[in-house]
Design a protein around this motif. Structure first.
Motif, PDB file in Angstrom:
ATOM      1  N   ASP A 149       0.830  -1.204   0.000  1.00  0.00           N
ATOM      2  CA  ASP A 149       0.000   0.000   0.000  1.00  0.00           C
ATOM      3  C   ASP A 149       0.864   1.254   0.000  1.00  0.00           C
ATOM      4  OD1 ASP A 149      -2.134  -1.757   0.284  1.00  0.00           O
ATOM      5  OD2 ASP A 149      -2.153  -1.570   2.472  1.00  0.00           O
ATOM      6  N   ALA A 150       0.267   2.338  -0.448  1.00  0.00           N
ATOM      7  CA  ALA A 150       0.913   3.643  -0.331  1.00  0.00           C
ATOM      8  C   ALA A 150       0.873   4.089   1.127  1.00  0.00           C
ATOM      9  CB  ALA A 150       0.199   4.658  -1.217  1.00  0.00           C
ATOM     10  N   VAL A 151       1.869   4.834   1.528  1.00  0.00           N
ATOM     11  CA  VAL A 151       1.905   5.326   2.900  1.00  0.00           C
ATOM     12  C   VAL A 151       0.850   6.410   3.064  1.00  0.00           C
ATOM     13  CG1 VAL A 151       3.317   6.411   4.680  1.00  0.00           C
ATOM     14  CG2 VAL A 151       4.373   4.857   3.030  1.00  0.00           C
ATOM     15  N   PRO A 152      -0.086   6.257   4.015  1.00  0.00           N
ATOM     16  CA  PRO A 152      -1.136   7.270   4.198  1.00  0.00           C
ATOM     17  C   PRO A 152      -0.561   8.631   4.558  1.00  0.00           C
ATOM     18  CG  PRO A 152      -1.652   5.246   5.400  1.00  0.00           C
ATOM     19  CD  PRO A 152      -0.223   5.136   4.953  1.00  0.00           C
ATOM     20  N   ALA A 153      -1.235   9.679   4.111  1.00  0.00           N
ATOM     21  CA  ALA A 153      -0.766  11.044   4.373  1.00  0.00           C
ATOM     22  C   ALA A 153      -0.711  11.326   5.864  1.00  0.00           C
ATOM     23  CB  ALA A 153      -1.690  12.045   3.678  1.00  0.00           C
ATOM     24  N   GLU A 154      -1.674  10.779   6.631  1.00  0.00           N
ATOM     25  CA  GLU A 154      -1.695  11.025   8.075  1.00  0.00           C
ATOM     26  C   GLU A 154      -0.426  10.487   8.744  1.00  0.00           C
ATOM     27  OE1 GLU A 154      -6.021   9.754   7.069  1.00  0.00           O
ATOM     28  OE2 GLU A 154      -3.982   9.446   6.289  1.00  0.00           O
ATOM     29  N   LEU A 155       0.037   9.338   8.253  1.00  0.00           N
ATOM     30  CA  LEU A 155       1.217   8.738   8.853  1.00  0.00           C
ATOM     31  C   LEU A 155       2.476   9.539   8.486  1.00  0.00           C
ATOM     32  CD1 LEU A 155       1.656   5.079   9.532  1.00  0.00           C
ATOM     33  CD2 LEU A 155       3.617   6.245   8.577  1.00  0.00           C
ATOM     34  N   THR A 156       2.528  10.006   7.248  1.00  0.00           N
ATOM     35  CA  THR A 156       3.664  10.840   6.831  1.00  0.00           C
ATOM     36  C   THR A 156       3.725  12.122   7.653  1.00  0.00           C
ATOM     37  OG1 THR A 156       3.536   9.960   4.580  1.00  0.00           O
ATOM     38  CG2 THR A 156       4.723  12.027   4.876  1.00  0.00           C
ATOM     39  N   GLU A 157       2.569  12.725   7.885  1.00  0.00           N
ATOM     40  CA  GLU A 157       2.510  13.956   8.685  1.00  0.00           C
ATOM     41  C   GLU A 157       2.985  13.699  10.112  1.00  0.00           C
ATOM     42  OE1 GLU A 157      -1.481  15.307   8.408  1.00  0.00           O
ATOM     43  OE2 GLU A 157      -1.361  15.759   6.256  1.00  0.00           O
ATOM     44  N   ALA A 158       2.575  12.535  10.670  1.00  0.00           N
ATOM     45  CA  ALA A 158       2.994  12.201  12.036  1.00  0.00           C
ATOM     46  C   ALA A 158       4.507  12.017  12.105  1.00  0.00           C
ATOM     47  CB  ALA A 158       2.276  10.937  12.505  1.00  0.00           C
ATOM     48  N   LEU A 159       5.085  11.364  11.092  1.00  0.00           N
ATOM     49  CA  LEU A 159       6.531  11.166  11.057  1.00  0.00           C
ATOM     50  C   LEU A 159       7.268  12.495  10.966  1.00  0.00           C
ATOM     51  CD1 LEU A 159       6.897   8.068   8.695  1.00  0.00           C
ATOM     52  CD2 LEU A 159       7.717   8.218  11.046  1.00  0.00           C
ATOM     53  N   ASP A 160       6.728  13.415  10.169  1.00  0.00           N
ATOM     54  CA  ASP A 160       7.380  14.707   9.979  1.00  0.00           C
ATOM     55  C   ASP A 160       7.225  15.628  11.184  1.00  0.00           C
ATOM     56  OD1 ASP A 160       8.143  13.888   7.477  1.00  0.00           O
ATOM     57  OD2 ASP A 160       6.505  14.889   6.425  1.00  0.00           O
ATOM     58  N   SER A 161       6.178  15.386  11.985  1.00  0.00           N
ATOM     59  CA  SER A 161       5.892  16.288  13.099  1.00  0.00           C
ATOM     60  C   SER A 161       6.936  16.202  14.203  1.00  0.00           C
ATOM     61  CB  SER A 161       4.522  15.985  13.700  1.00  0.00           C
ATOM     62  OG  SER A 161       4.546  14.747  14.407  1.00  0.00           O
ATOM     63  N   GLY A 162       7.533  15.033  14.364  1.00  0.00           N
ATOM     64  CA  GLY A 162       8.502  14.845  15.441  1.00  0.00           C
ATOM     65  C   GLY A 162       7.863  14.554  16.785  1.00  0.00           C
ATOM     66  N   ASP A 163       6.538  14.727  16.902  1.00  0.00           N
ATOM     67  CA  ASP A 163       5.844  14.497  18.166  1.00  0.00           C
ATOM     68  C   ASP A 163       5.061  13.187  18.075  1.00  0.00           C
ATOM     69  OD1 ASP A 163       4.809  14.845  20.716  1.00  0.00           O
ATOM     70  OD2 ASP A 163       3.089  15.994  19.979  1.00  0.00           O
ATOM     71  N   VAL A 164       5.781  12.078  18.030  1.00  0.00           N
ATOM     72  CA  VAL A 164       5.150  10.778  17.876  1.00  0.00           C
ATOM     73  C   VAL A 164       6.019   9.727  18.557  1.00  0.00           C
ATOM     74  CG1 VAL A 164       6.279  10.350  15.644  1.00  0.00           C
ATOM     75  CG2 VAL A 164       4.144   9.174  16.179  1.00  0.00           C
ATOM     76  N   ARG A 165       5.369   8.739  19.123  1.00  0.00           N
ATOM     77  CA  ARG A 165       6.072   7.618  19.738  1.00  0.00           C
ATOM     78  C   ARG A 165       6.116   6.475  18.737  1.00  0.00           C
ATOM     79  NH1 ARG A 165       2.219   6.401  24.464  1.00  0.00           N
ATOM     80  NH2 ARG A 165       3.757   4.838  25.063  1.00  0.00           N
ATOM     81  N   PHE A 166       7.044   5.525  18.962  1.00  0.00           N
ATOM     82  CA  PHE A 166       7.184   4.378  18.083  1.00  0.00           C
ATOM     83  C   PHE A 166       7.164   3.094  18.907  1.00  0.00           C
ATOM     84  CE2 PHE A 166       9.447   7.942  16.161  1.00  0.00           C
ATOM     85  CZ  PHE A 166       8.846   8.010  14.915  1.00  0.00           C
ATOM     86  N   ARG A 167       6.584   2.061  18.302  1.00  0.00           N
ATOM     87  CA  ARG A 167       6.478   0.780  18.997  1.00  0.00           C
ATOM     88  C   ARG A 167       6.598  -0.346  17.973  1.00  0.00           C
ATOM     89  NH1 ARG A 167       4.699  -0.061  23.923  1.00  0.00           N
ATOM     90  NH2 ARG A 167       3.893   2.067  24.060  1.00  0.00           N
TER      91      ARG A 167
END
Length: 386
Positions: A149-167
């Motif tokens: 699948d293509a990477v959803p825009a919401e996920l790209t925005e979250a990655l670019d924001s810097g304010d996200v946790r990863f698991r």
């Protein structure tokens, strides 16, 4: 006259001190009293923020009634300079003192947005989730299948924001090859893993990581966690088991893991394998045949052929008379514990029952009847339109 003036000044000073003391006591009571928040909120503290901005945000969201008291209290307790960036869950009616502790304690964020890299048995997915403070449950915002699948825009925005946790979340029963393939595809991690860890050595669980986390270090965490789980279960094992080492227990646990996803019957499945090992009966479990074909590198994606059931491989338990030489997957805690504390039964057979679980039997006649029922269910399902 001067005596009167001095007396009045002293009285006035006493009154001022009394009022000031009362004001301090009132401020302390306000700082420690239950707050006005009726619903939990997720408070975001950006990098570079300060207590003044945090207090304004808290007032705006109705978490504190007086921003000045919040700031003075934080300063009085020497916590103003300990503010930590992150996203924090503020519970209902939290006092200012409790909120100050939450935003200065540090450690992992307790709410906000997170990206979860799920390593599954049949596929891996990437999921964007956000915590709903009202229910304290994470809600999916977007997801996709890497490579499909293509990477959803919401996920790209979250990655670019810097304010996200990863698991990174490992499903029970994944193979070590699947784990390495998935980790090497995670773009926020560093350090390619080129060697496949020993099968069964990784603990299925959810692991929080940071941007720039080293893949080899995460593998080591997974291995340490599995060692702890196995050691604890081995220490509490039942007596007179036909498995003589922790390594054999891990192999048995992997068979249990691949044979059933129904938590309630893991110990029953374990009892079948234990009974067969005690009686010298071949285990005859299909997942070992599949592992002999795939070596854990992906999913077979079709039914087994009769020739494959008869083909000799180190893992084919229709041919070899004992446990295979290695685990066939990474078993979870429940399967490891089941392997070392199985139910006490006389079962030596089981077959799918059409509900997701299995029908167990002591005699071959009972088993054949259960097999006939399962084949009838399969035939009926084959008639149903897609």
């Amino acid at each position: 006259m001067w005596k009167a003036l001095a007396s009045n000044a002293i009285t006035f000073l006493i009154v001022i001190l009394f009022l000031l003391g009362g004001l301090i006591l009132w401020g302390q009571s306000q700082y420690n009293a239950a707050g006005p928040l009726d619903q939990p909120i997720c408070l975001r503290v950006p990098s570079g923020s300060n207590m003044s901005r945090v207090s304004k945000d808290l007032v705006a969201q109705g978490a504190v009634s007086n921003g000045r008291i919040f700031r003075v209290g934080a300063d009085y307790t020497d916590k103003t300079q300990e503010l930590k960036a992150g996203s924090y869950l503020i519970p209902t009616h939290a006092s200012m003192a409790q909120i100050t502790d939450i935003v200065t304690r540090g450690g992992a964020s307790t709410c906000g947005t997170e990206i979860v890299y799920r390593v599954g048995v049949t596929r891996s997915t990437v999921q964007l989730r956000a915590l709903d403070p009202a229910t304290s449950r994470y809600v999916e915002q977007a997801s996709y299948l890497p490579g499909e699948d293509a990477v959803p825009a919401e996920l790209t925005e979250a990655l670019d924001s810097g304010d996200v946790r990863f698991r990174v979340a490992l499903a029970e029963g994944v193979t070590s090859w699947q784990v390495v393939e998935s980790l090497n595809a995670i773009e926020v991690m560093i350090g390619e893993v080129t060697e496949i860890p020993a099968e069964g050595s990784l603990a299925p669980d959810s692991y929080e990581i940071s941007r720039g986390a080293d893949r080899a270090e995460l593998i080591a965490r997974m291995q340490r966690a599995q060692q702890v789980i196995l050691a604890a279960a081995w220490a509490e094992r039942a007596e007179d088991l036909p498995v003589k080492t922790p390594e054999e227990a891990l192999i048995l646990a992997s068979l249990i893991e691949k044979e059933t996803g129904v938590a309630e019957e893991r110990r029953q499945v374990a009892s079948v394998f234990v009974n067969r090992l005690r009686q010298g009966i071949k285990l005859q479990t299909d997942p070992t045949v599949i592992y002999g074909i795939t070596k854990g590198q992906g999913v077979l994606g079709r039914g087994l052929r009769q020739s494959e059931l008869r083909r000799e491989t180190p893992w084919n338990t229709y041919v070899i008379p004992a446990l295979p030489p290695t685990p066939i997957a990474n078993p979870g805690r429940a399967s490891i514990e089941a392997a070392l504390n199985p139910d006490t039964t006389e079962f030596i057979f089981f077959v799918a029952d059409g509900t997701g679980g299995h029908a167990f039997a002591v005699t071959l006649a009972e088993h054949n009847a259960n097999v006939a029922k399962w084949r009838a269910i399969e035939a009926e399902r084959a008639k149903q339109p897609d």
